[in-house]
Design a protein around this motif. Structure first.
Motif, PDB file in Angstrom:
ATOM      1  N   LEU A 108    -144.526  61.179   5.656  1.00 45.90           N
ATOM      2  CA  LEU A 108    -144.535  62.452   4.921  1.00 45.90           C
ATOM      3  C   LEU A 108    -145.975  62.881   4.722  1.00 45.90           C
ATOM      4  O   LEU A 108    -146.831  62.074   4.330  1.00 45.90           O
ATOM      5  CB  LEU A 108    -143.859  62.255   3.560  1.00 45.90           C
ATOM      6  CG  LEU A 108    -143.890  63.441   2.601  1.00 45.90           C
ATOM      7  CD1 LEU A 108    -143.053  64.592   3.142  1.00 45.90           C
ATOM      8  CD2 LEU A 108    -143.355  63.018   1.221  1.00 45.90           C
ATOM      9  N   CYS A 124    -142.515  66.257   7.722  1.00 47.95           N
ATOM     10  CA  CYS A 124    -141.996  64.890   7.829  1.00 47.95           C
ATOM     11  C   CYS A 124    -141.730  64.550   9.290  1.00 47.95           C
ATOM     12  O   CYS A 124    -141.264  65.394  10.062  1.00 47.95           O
ATOM     13  CB  CYS A 124    -140.694  64.772   7.033  1.00 47.95           C
ATOM     14  SG  CYS A 124    -139.867  63.175   7.195  1.00 47.95           S
ATOM     15  N   LEU A 132    -136.236  59.809   4.101  1.00 51.16           N
ATOM     16  CA  LEU A 132    -136.951  60.600   3.092  1.00 51.16           C
ATOM     17  C   LEU A 132    -135.916  61.330   2.236  1.00 51.16           C
ATOM     18  O   LEU A 132    -135.001  61.965   2.774  1.00 51.16           O
ATOM     19  CB  LEU A 132    -137.846  61.643   3.779  1.00 51.16           C
ATOM     20  CG  LEU A 132    -138.395  62.739   2.847  1.00 51.16           C
ATOM     21  CD1 LEU A 132    -139.521  62.199   1.986  1.00 51.16           C
ATOM     22  CD2 LEU A 132    -138.879  63.946   3.643  1.00 51.16           C
TER      23      LEU A 132
END
Lengths: 255, 314
Positions: A108, A124, A132
């Motif tokens: 990220l 990302c 995530l």
């Protein structure tokens, strides 16, 4: 904007701390973090996972398009190969090393121009089943690359030290952009705890509240309990939490 | 070769234990604390010295020895994870031969320092091969072609083709070995016995096989898989679910003495693209060399995948 970073991690039950094969790295100042899960049935996968997260945080791909990502993976793979003491390997280590190593990656990156603001963009990169999750105003608003607990599989796509293998999974590289605002929390999790997170969410729970309440000691008890009750697969677990705060350190007041 | 198609009162505690097994068999995690066990029973009768149908040079015994040596190598590799660590002892392994029954009977057939041992650990295998041969194989050149390369090939045992097929005694021996192993490993994934034969046994092994398959850990009964090597140019029959298509009594006997493929392994086989019927048994009839290698690969690899709970490229 200021990032508070917290890390919780634990090896698979029955394994030693030295056998923990997940890896994580971050730079709160640069607004970047990554988590990787080395595939246990490959050779030196902890080394490969370590190299991937370190490279992502300190010299991430210039952009997240598949060709750039594959070029970047090749340079990291070369480091892995150079770090193997090929001359000293046994016949079995040599044969296994020739097959290469493999690992997941979820990284990220907050937009650099936005670090002084109270909201901005993130990007990302994800391959495999390390996940995530973004929490905004107490709601799960983003789940990458897996959105349902039933979608975890024992054969996820993995980044390989062998370029010909990584090329095979180009179409499964996930790249995504999004927006953050002060008060958001981002979680980077490896698969066993990510699967628990999604299952808990699907049952109406708020797993991020549970994770936020844990320190390393209570995390160990929490994971032991979930494993014993078959609510979490016995695997290495890693949680990297990135909380976006104001520069004074306080959460922005929620509307 | 065509692509393969895989087609009084009972004590309450005992009932509960059996129900527990029925609900969740073949799911135990394989670890160093709870290793798995793989036992090979290899027919070493005289007819194993003959080639497969359509071949003139290599005998079935040589092909089988190569396949087993290669499989032992892959087991060691599977347990090898890091530089200077040595393989992790996830398995106990035995290789028993049966032939020459009137002289020495079935028994362990690993050579060198492992000679005479019924079961050995993966680390024992890694430390005690008989020799390393250099073999050539074709590998991808990374540009869509193949290139010949030299590989190191450790050898743990050599082919044997002697007289007789004392399969019943071999299965009895397997039962004796595994009965003791299970006492020490009650919570382990059940042992897997892979019996490879090319002909009819001296005596009916059915009852011995039933007793072997009655052995169980807390995770389920011993799995007995049978593979019949063929001298005929007939298509292999793989993992049948019924005995209806089997050609004779011998084939039906091997079918009867084969364990069903656990549902988790069936699921993995389907994911790999095989069409396999529910109720399929761990049995191959009329196997050629290719089917032999595939059978050994899936018979062990899928167990390793599910038992070790480890992930990797498919």
């Amino acid at each position: 904007m200021k990032l508070d970073v917290g890390v919780l991690h634990l090896p698979k039950a029955g394994a030693t701390a030295a056998e923990y094969e997940d890896s994580f790295d971050y730079s709160a100042g640069s607004g970047i973090a990554a988590v990787s899960d080395g595939a246990s049935n490959n050779f030196e996968s902890r080394r490969w996972a370590n190299l991937l997260v370190h490279a992502f945080v300190h010299r991430s791909p210039t952009d997240f398009t598949p060709p750039k990502v594959l070029d970047w993976v090749d340079t990291v793979a070369a480091e892995w190969s150079e770090s193997i003491p090929w001359q000293d390997l046994t016949v079995f280590e040599e044969a296994k090393a020739a097959l290469g190593s493999a690992a997941t990656l979820v990284g990220l990156k907050f937009g650099s121009s936005s670090l002084r603001r109270s909201e901005g963009a993130w990007r990302c990169l994800a391959i495999g089943d390390s996940c995530l999750f973004q929490i905004t105003r107490g709601q799960l608003v983003k789940s990458l690359p897996i959105a349902k607990s039933a979608d975890f599989d024992i054969h996820p796509p993995l980044l390989s030290t062998r370029p010909e293998n990584s090329k095979l999974i180009t179409d499964r590289l996930i790249t995504e952009r999004g927006r953050w605002r002060t008060g958001d929390t981002f979680y980077l999790l490896t698969d066993a705890i990510a699967a628990w997170f999604l299952l808990e969410f699907e049952r109406g729970g708020s797993p991020w509240v549970t994770l936020a309440s844990l320190d390393q000691q209570s995390f160990a008890s929490f994971v032991d309990d979930k494993r014993a009750r078959k609510l979490m697969r016995n695997d290495d677990v890693t949680v990297v939490t990135l909380s976006v705060r104001t520069r004074s350190g306080a959460h922005r007041r929620q509307p | 070769m065509q692509p393969l198609t895989w087609r009084g009162r009972v004590p309450t505690l005992w009932v509960v234990a059996r129900m527990g097994n029925m609900m969740a068999s073949y799911v135990a995690e394989i670890s160093r604390d709870r290793p798995g066990c793989i036992l090979f029973l290899l027919d070493q009768s005289l007819s194993m010295g003959e080639p497969f149908a359509g071949e003139t040079k290599t005998s079935k015994a040589v092909t089988l020895a190569d396949a087993i040596n290669k499989l032992l190598m892959s087991l060691v590799l599977r347990c090898t994870q890091n530089v200077n660590e040595g393989p992790r002892n996830y398995f106990d392994i035995g290789v028993m031969g049966y032939g020459d029954s009137w002289e020495r009977g079935p028994g362990p057939c690993l050579g060198g320092a492992l000679g005479g041992r019924d079961l050995v650990s993966v680390k024992d295998l890694a430390d005690n091969y008989v020799r390393v041969e250099e073999r050539t194989r074709m590998v991808s050149d990374g540009a869509g072609g193949l290139v010949e390369t030299k590989v190191k090939f450790p050898v743990w045992f050599d082919p044997v083709a002697e007289d007789g097929t004392p399969m019943r005694e071999a299965i009895q021996l397997a039962r004796d070995i595994l009965r003791l192993w299970i006492v020490e490993h009650r919570r382990s994934y059940p042992p897997i016995v892979i019996n490879i034969t090319d002909g009819e046994p001296n005596d009916d092994p059915t009852e011995a096989a039933r007793k072997l398959m009655d052995l169980e850990t807390e995770d389920g009964s011993v799995l007995l898989y049978n593979l019949h090597l063929s001298g005929l140019a007939a298509s292999p029959l793989l993992f049948p679910a019924t005995s209806s298509g089997l050609p004779d009594e011998f084939a039906r006997m091997l079918f009867q003495m084969s364990s069903p493929v656990p549902s988790q392994i069936q699921k993995e086989l389907r994911l790999e693209g095989y069409s396999i019927e529910s109720g399929a048994k761990g049995f191959v009839f009329n196997s050629d060399a290719v089917a032999l290698i595939q059978f050994l690969d899936i018979g062990t690899r899928l167990v390793l995948d599910s038992g070790l709970g480890e992930r990797g490229p498919r």
